[in-house]
Design a protein around this motif. Structure first.
Motif, PDB file in Angstrom:
ATOM      1  N   ASP A  87      -3.668  -2.031   4.643  1.00 17.78           N
ATOM      2  CA  ASP A  87      -4.347  -1.283   3.597  1.00 17.78           C
ATOM      3  C   ASP A  87      -5.424  -0.624   3.772  1.00 17.78           C
ATOM      4  OD1 ASP A  87      -2.233  -3.058   1.810  1.00 17.78           O
ATOM      5  OD2 ASP A  87      -3.850  -3.307   0.775  1.00 17.78           O
ATOM      6  N   SER A 109       0.979  -1.091   0.247  1.00 16.33           N
ATOM      7  CA  SER A 109      -0.190   0.067  -0.030  1.00 16.33           C
ATOM      8  C   SER A 109       1.004   1.004   0.275  1.00 16.33           C
ATOM      9  CB  SER A 109      -0.776  -0.125   1.307  1.00 16.33           C
ATOM     10  OG  SER A 109      -0.482  -0.039   2.100  1.00 16.33           O
ATOM     11  N   LYS A 134      -6.864   0.464  -5.607  1.00 21.13           N
ATOM     12  CA  LYS A 134      -5.876  -0.931  -5.550  1.00 21.13           C
ATOM     13  C   LYS A 134      -5.153  -1.627  -4.013  1.00 21.13           C
ATOM     14  CE  LYS A 134      -2.403   0.187  -9.754  1.00 21.13           C
ATOM     15  NZ  LYS A 134      -1.946   0.318 -10.026  1.00 21.13           N
ATOM     16  N   VAL A 135      -5.316  -0.879  -3.191  1.00 19.34           N
ATOM     17  CA  VAL A 135      -5.506  -1.457  -2.167  1.00 19.34           C
ATOM     18  C   VAL A 135      -7.235  -1.361  -0.955  1.00 19.34           C
ATOM     19  CG1 VAL A 135      -3.306   0.577  -1.346  1.00 19.34           C
ATOM     20  CG2 VAL A 135      -5.626   1.719  -0.788  1.00 19.34           C
TER      21      VAL A 135
END
Length: 502
Positions: A282, A3, A267-268
């Motif tokens: 994350d 992350s 994305k995280v």
């Protein structure tokens, strides 16, 4: 990819996009300010409000504009018919470049996107300035030709870049793109000989519905202006200039941050997973980043709102002369400064919300947007009848307030069962809040006594007062918002301009 690494990438994306956009927008800002000195507000109103989109809609709406809607006086706006046809053609050309834009966006080619769009805007402004000075009798054709030139340069930039990229050995070897040649982006028959892939068509229809609703919410007032004739062409022109000037900061600062950190959140966080099932590291990083971004958006928006009230008339007078600084212009820009505050907060909250929502929640949100679209259009019409062009901005404020409330509710429930409280980013210390109030009072008094009809010495004194007040406010923020300052130093401070953004 961890992350923290994703966060650093998002910060570099935002920094690079921000710096490039500022560089190019400063150039176009001065070119547009120069052009406005030679135009009537009626021509600006025609040009900036009426632009049809798409092949079918270009043909159909071109006929509507020429046959059904009010046609301006040819002595005031010459060559109106030719201008409509050229604008429709430019829309078709721009549509041809959409697949390239989508490909660049999907693969985060930030530098390509910024350079292509900024270069096109600069060249359009240069051509407009040249035609206004040397061929002013061309009237509306000046802007329609410049728009056609803009879309041609934009599409050509994408075509040249991707042609070169796809022909490079590195691209072939590493399979960077999902296509191997430019023709793959054009319509073709599939192996089953079906011209339409119905699975992709349904997905496209879903995206179209969402885009259509967002178009109504972001630019619905333009349709109200055009079809209901609530403003004359001159008032439409002044409104659009103020709208573009007021949204300049949003496009320069907020948009690169929103786009880059949407990638980070997407994305995280895993979209279809409940908050309790996310990776806790994350999950915590996303909360900390969201809190800092909310604080940054709040401070930037408040700064624009507070100082915008006292410097709107001066800014319009410098930018466009008496055409903008007299009449409704200053009131419009002051109201727009409040709208920018809401834009800043909404951009951050929605970039997180859209990244974290499940598909079911997105569908429910789209349904809410549909209801909001109709209420927004109705409110735009009613408020404009009641208080003129400022009613459009008030309707936008209402629209943005509803969207912010919806996003805040989602974020609150998303983190409700955890120790993280990202919405704390919307709280200000009393000291900093007091600094904003004091700056607003000082600059407001300064405007009364020093601006804007007492000559340049008084104007410069008014600007000096604003600079002092702004420095006081920023200094207070540095002292009271140490958490935000640490975030900015550790994330944006490490960005390297030498990093390649491809």
């Amino acid at each position: 990819m961890g992350s923290q690494e994703v966060l650093g990438q998002a910060a570099r994306l935002a920094s690079s996009g921000l710096l490039l956009q500022v560089l190019f927008r400063v150039i176009t800002f001065f070119l547009n300010a120069f052009i406005l000195r030679f135009l009537s507000k009626e021509i600006v109103g025609i040009v900036n409000v009426r632009v049809p989109l798409g092949v079918f809609w270009s043909l159909f709406l071109g006929w509507v504009w020429l046959q059904l809607l009010e046609v301006p006086n040819p002595d005031v706006v010459p060559h109106y018919g030719t201008g409509v046809v050229l604008f429709g053609l430019s829309a078709v050309v721009e549509l041809l470049g959409e697949p390239f834009w989508v490909l660049a966006q999907a693969h985060i080619f930030v530098r390509l996107k910024v350079i292509a769009e900024s270069l096109s805007v600069i060249l359009r402004s240069v051509l407009t300035a040249f035609l206004v000075l040397w061929l002013p009798h061309w009237g509306l054709c000046i802007f329609s030709l410049a728009q056609l030139f803009y879309t041609s340069v934009l599409v050509l930039s994408y075509v040249v870049y991707f042609t070169k990229l796809l022909s490079s050995p590195e691209s072939t070897k590493q399979h960077i793109l999902p296509v191997s040649r430019i023709t793959d982006l054009l319509p073709n028959f599939t192996r089953s000989r079906d011209f339409v892939n119905w699975k992709e068509a349904k997905l496209t229809w879903s995206f179209f519905k969402q885009s259509f609703l967002k178009q109504i919410l972001t630019e619905g007032e333009r349709y109200v202006m055009t079809f209901l004739n609530v403003l004359n062409f001159g008032d439409q022109g002044v409104y659009d200039i103020v709208n573009n000037l007021g949204s300049l900061v949003a496009r320069l600062i907020f948009q690169p941050i929103e786009e880059s950190f949407y990638v980070f959140f997407a994305k995280v966080l895993e979209r279809e997973k409940d908050a309790t099932l996310q990776r806790q590291e994350d999950f915590a990083v996303a909360a900390a980043v969201l809190e800092s971004l909310l604080k940054l958006a709040l401070l930037a928006g408040l700064t624009i709102t507070v100082f915008g009230f006292a410097y709107s008339q001066l800014a319009l007078d410098i930018y466009g002369g008496a055409m903008l600084s007299s009449g409704s212009g200053p009131v419009l820009l002051r109201t727009y400064c409040l709208y920018v505050l809401l834009l800043a907060i909404n951009g951050v909250t929605e970039c997180f919300t859209f990244a974290a929502m499940s598909k079911k929640e997105v569908d429910r949100y789209n349904f809410t947007m549909l209801a909001l679209s109709f209420s927004f259009l109705a409110l735009s019409y009613l408020l404009t009848r009641w208080c003129g062009s400022v009613g459009f901005i008030l309707a936008n404020c209402f629209n943005m307030g509803i969207r912010i409330t919806q996003s805040l509710c989602f974020i609150y429930h998303y983190y409700q069962g955890s120790p993280h409280r990202p919405l704390a980013g919307l709280y200000l210390s009393p000291v900093l809040l007091g600094a904003f109030v004091l700056s607003g009072v000082i600059t407001g008094v300064s405007e009364v006594f020093l601006c804007c009809d007492q000559g340049w010495p008084a104007r410069l004194a008014h600007i000096t007062v604003g600079a002092f007040s702004l420095g006081l406010t920023i200094g207070t923020a540095f002292v009271t918002e140490s958490k935000l300052i640490h975030f900015l130093r550790t994330q944006f401070g490490v960005s390297k301009l030498a990093d390649k953004m491809t």
